[in-house]
Design a protein around this motif. Sequence first.
Motif, PDB file in Angstrom:
ATOM      1  N   GLU A 129       0.678  -1.138   0.284  1.00  0.00           N
ATOM      2  CA  GLU A 129      -0.088   0.181   0.074  1.00  0.00           C
ATOM      3  C   GLU A 129       0.754   1.379   0.082  1.00  0.00           C
ATOM      4  O   GLU A 129       0.645   2.144  -0.673  1.00  0.00           O
ATOM      5  N   ARG A 132      -0.241   9.543   5.020  1.00  0.00           N
ATOM      6  CA  ARG A 132      -0.286   9.935   3.604  1.00  0.00           C
ATOM      7  C   ARG A 132       1.120  10.359   2.863  1.00  0.00           C
ATOM      8  O   ARG A 132       1.282  11.147   2.252  1.00  0.00           O
ATOM      9  N   ARG A 178       0.831   3.967  -3.391  1.00  0.00           N
ATOM     10  CA  ARG A 178      -0.119   5.034  -2.567  1.00  0.00           C
ATOM     11  C   ARG A 178       0.223   6.347  -3.868  1.00  0.00           C
ATOM     12  O   ARG A 178       1.212   6.351  -4.166  1.00  0.00           O
ATOM     13  N   THR A 179      -0.792   6.740  -4.349  1.00  0.00           N
ATOM     14  CA  THR A 179      -0.822   7.675  -5.308  1.00  0.00           C
ATOM     15  C   THR A 179      -1.447   9.121  -4.863  1.00  0.00           C
ATOM     16  O   THR A 179      -1.046  10.204  -5.455  1.00  0.00           O
ATOM     17  N   ASP A 180      -2.198   8.946  -3.676  1.00  0.00           N
ATOM     18  CA  ASP A 180      -2.475  10.299  -3.191  1.00  0.00           C
ATOM     19  C   ASP A 180      -1.938  10.735  -2.006  1.00  0.00           C
ATOM     20  O   ASP A 180      -2.471  11.724  -1.143  1.00  0.00           O
ATOM     21  N   GLY A 181      -0.685  10.446  -1.809  1.00  0.00           N
ATOM     22  CA  GLY A 181       0.111  10.995  -0.661  1.00  0.00           C
ATOM     23  C   GLY A 181       0.404  12.374  -0.773  1.00  0.00           C
ATOM     24  O   GLY A 181       0.688  12.919  -2.013  1.00  0.00           O
ATOM     25  N   THR A 182       0.371  13.136   0.299  1.00  0.00           N
ATOM     26  CA  THR A 182       0.624  14.575   0.269  1.00  0.00           C
ATOM     27  C   THR A 182       1.906  14.862   0.997  1.00  0.00           C
ATOM     28  O   THR A 182       2.055  16.010   1.005  1.00  0.00           O
ATOM     29  N   ILE A 234       4.130  10.035   1.017  1.00  0.00           N
ATOM     30  CA  ILE A 234       4.382   9.386  -0.134  1.00  0.00           C
ATOM     31  C   ILE A 234       5.927   9.438  -0.696  1.00  0.00           C
ATOM     32  O   ILE A 234       6.865  10.159  -0.331  1.00  0.00           O
ATOM     33  N   ARG A 290      -0.782  12.148   9.885  1.00  0.00           N
ATOM     34  CA  ARG A 290      -0.251  12.644   8.392  1.00  0.00           C
ATOM     35  C   ARG A 290       0.826  11.455   7.956  1.00  0.00           C
ATOM     36  O   ARG A 290       0.779  11.578   6.646  1.00  0.00           O
TER      37      ARG A 290
END
Lengths: 568, 250
Positions: free
Chosen positions: A422, A473, A426-430, A475, A470
């Motif tokens: 995962e 998230r 993960r592509t939506d990590g900020t 990346i 946080r």
Amino acid sequence: MRAAIALAETDPNLRIALISKVYPMRSHTCAAEGGAAGVIKPDDSFDLHFDDTVGGGDWLSDQDCVEYFVHEAPKELLQLEHWGCPWNREADGSVAVRPFGGMKKKRTWFAADKSGFHILHTLFQTSLQFPSITRYDEYYALDLLVDDGRCQGVTAMEMRSGQLRQFHAKAVIIAGGGAGRMFPFSTNGAIKTGDGMALAYRAGAPLKDMEFVQYHPTGLPNTGSLLTEACRGEGGILVNKNGRRFLQDYGMGPETPVGKPQLKTMELGPRDRVSQSIWHEIQKGNAVSTQWGDCVLLDMRHLGEKTINERLPLVRELCASYLQVDIVKDPVPIRPVVHYMMGGISTNTKAATPLPGLFAAGECACVSLNGANRLGSNSLIELLVFGRRAALSAIEHIQGLPAANTAALNARAEETQKRIGELFSRTDGTESMSGLRKEMMDTMEKNVGIYRTEEGLQEGVSKIHELRQRYRRVILTDKTSVFNTDLFQALELGSMLDCAEAVTVGALARKESRGSHQRLDYVERDDKKFLCHTMVHHQGLDVPRVDYLDVVITKSPPGVRDYSGDHK
Amino acid sequence: MTQMKERLVQLEVLRYNPDTDTEAHFQRYEVTCYEEWVVLDALNKVKADIDPTLNFRWSCHMAVCGSCGMMINGEPKLSCHTFLRDYEGVIRVEPLAHFPIERDLVTAPDDFMEKLKRVKPYIIAKEKKPISEGEYKQTPAQLMKFRQYSMCINCMLCYAACPEYGLSPSFIGPAALTMAHRYNQDSRDGGRMERQEVVATHEGVWECTFVGACSEACPAHVDPASALQQMKITSSIDWIVEHLIPGGKK
């Protein structure tokens, strides 16, 4: 490695996997300089070593543990001697000892100022003769395999290939070191990220007394490199900008003659007291201001070039290279630096954690030897004594165990695989890894430093908690499989955040000042409420649960820590 | 003490990722550093601020763990102990020579690890005694005979510097041979003849042509070249005793 050797020697039929995220001789033990304490000289006794350790720990040590430890210590140091450790010697060929902070007698065995280095290499080289020890170098441990209420192995990633591997085992011993890298200014190597602590904590073993973080008084102000306590043991003095030996103003006086260090007073006070005195001296405006912040001076000039070269060669070299100061000619600016975690995975005197099948030793463990403040030269010997003890306990544990449920262990390993997968996909990590890491370090320095307050700790707890949310998230930039340090640094950050939360939560709950945990709002030690160990239990993403465990007192009731020498 | 000055440093770093690259290539980075920094500090700043995909090993930042060996402007160095103040212009950083690259600046030390094990770098006791009988006496003079050789941090810079190891990879090499010598010289040890089977061969000391590059490269001042030279002398004496002296051991 001490545990692995004890396992191999005790039962050659055992199959032992030695798993490490670095080649074993890179472990941070190599940076320990001063030495290891063990009673060997005729003027010394087990009781004296016991009293120094318990008093030094501000009565938070478990006394049954200290008792066992002081008796085992000399045997372990002799064992190292038989394995070839190049201990310094007296003229007659017997082992030499040196004075160390907080110790009433000279009892620190040393190998110049590279004692940890020699212990580590002696253990590593000795381990090479045992065919039953298989090394897995540069494997990063990911999760413990727990089934049927006991620990039955570990999953790890081979760093060279990115392959996930399972190790099914009847017992697991963690010797993963400390977590000092959660702080920005630390003597700790890059690898000290609390992975071992976090591994156990996430699997349900509590962390104990994590709020006790040792500041070493004498760090180089720019790199944080450690200047060993032996600098003071050999006679170096600490002075403020006016040249005053200020430790006499903080209950560690009266002044002793320069170059004639007296045990357990002035510069040979314990680390917590000396670091705290430097903090106060800086608050008073008596610091020497440098481009790296406020410092005081460590003056070793009076020792002379010969003694310095013989006893403190590494110190001279470090100061010359990184600060361009020759300690033979000039005093060196120093400031207190995060050095050691007294807390860790909760273990008993047998090095066993509350999770059956899981054992721990060394800095990652809290066997409650060091209490609220470790004495210099008790940690190298701690890892030997309890490394061996962990091996013996593991052998006891594995007798007559039922067979593992392989399907259940495989299922656990698949959960780990999913977790790592995962993170990779993960592509939506900020969140950036280095950004989160910096915020964590700044928070720890600002809110959980040498002196702490309710307000600061509240802020620390909520900030670290926020960072843990946080972190979900975060990346990765690098999504390839071979030696991906972007991935490993992200995993290490996860470990450090878990440990940092345990430190801050424990510190907030402990409303007293004891040893290295000093509160400006609760300045006294409170034996009525807090003569107990803080136990922090992992609760997933929620704030961890805290409860307490009584300290074991056998013969030394809490007393006053007296470092005023023989002058009363 | 020097005052902290900022400086723009240019690094040219060898990159290689077996997942995506067919061959290695250089990549240029520009990074603002302090003059007092070491090359490792500059690499860490690149990794944190510019390129998280750059890979290298490091830990202690005080030249004792041996992790961060690399070629800096063509010379084997510990990057934590290589000061920017000693360099001008572009600094070229490559993985340690003579070892296969795993990725970027990370090399595979398997060959060294295997050779270290082969020389039996541990005490083979002359007379075994239990711990309860105390320590083996060793005078400061006896300690000094081997102490220098026990300082090896296994950083492998000497292998990267050694022309012989470059030509004949079967050569056991400076650090491992020095470790054999360290134990041979220890008054507690009786294992020299066992180690000779590995050491006194053409993969051992006799392969060394005494260029001395190992000692120049050594960051721990171990002086492997002197260890190898001493071993050649003792091996020669062994040969004379065995072959030329009547009644010498077979």
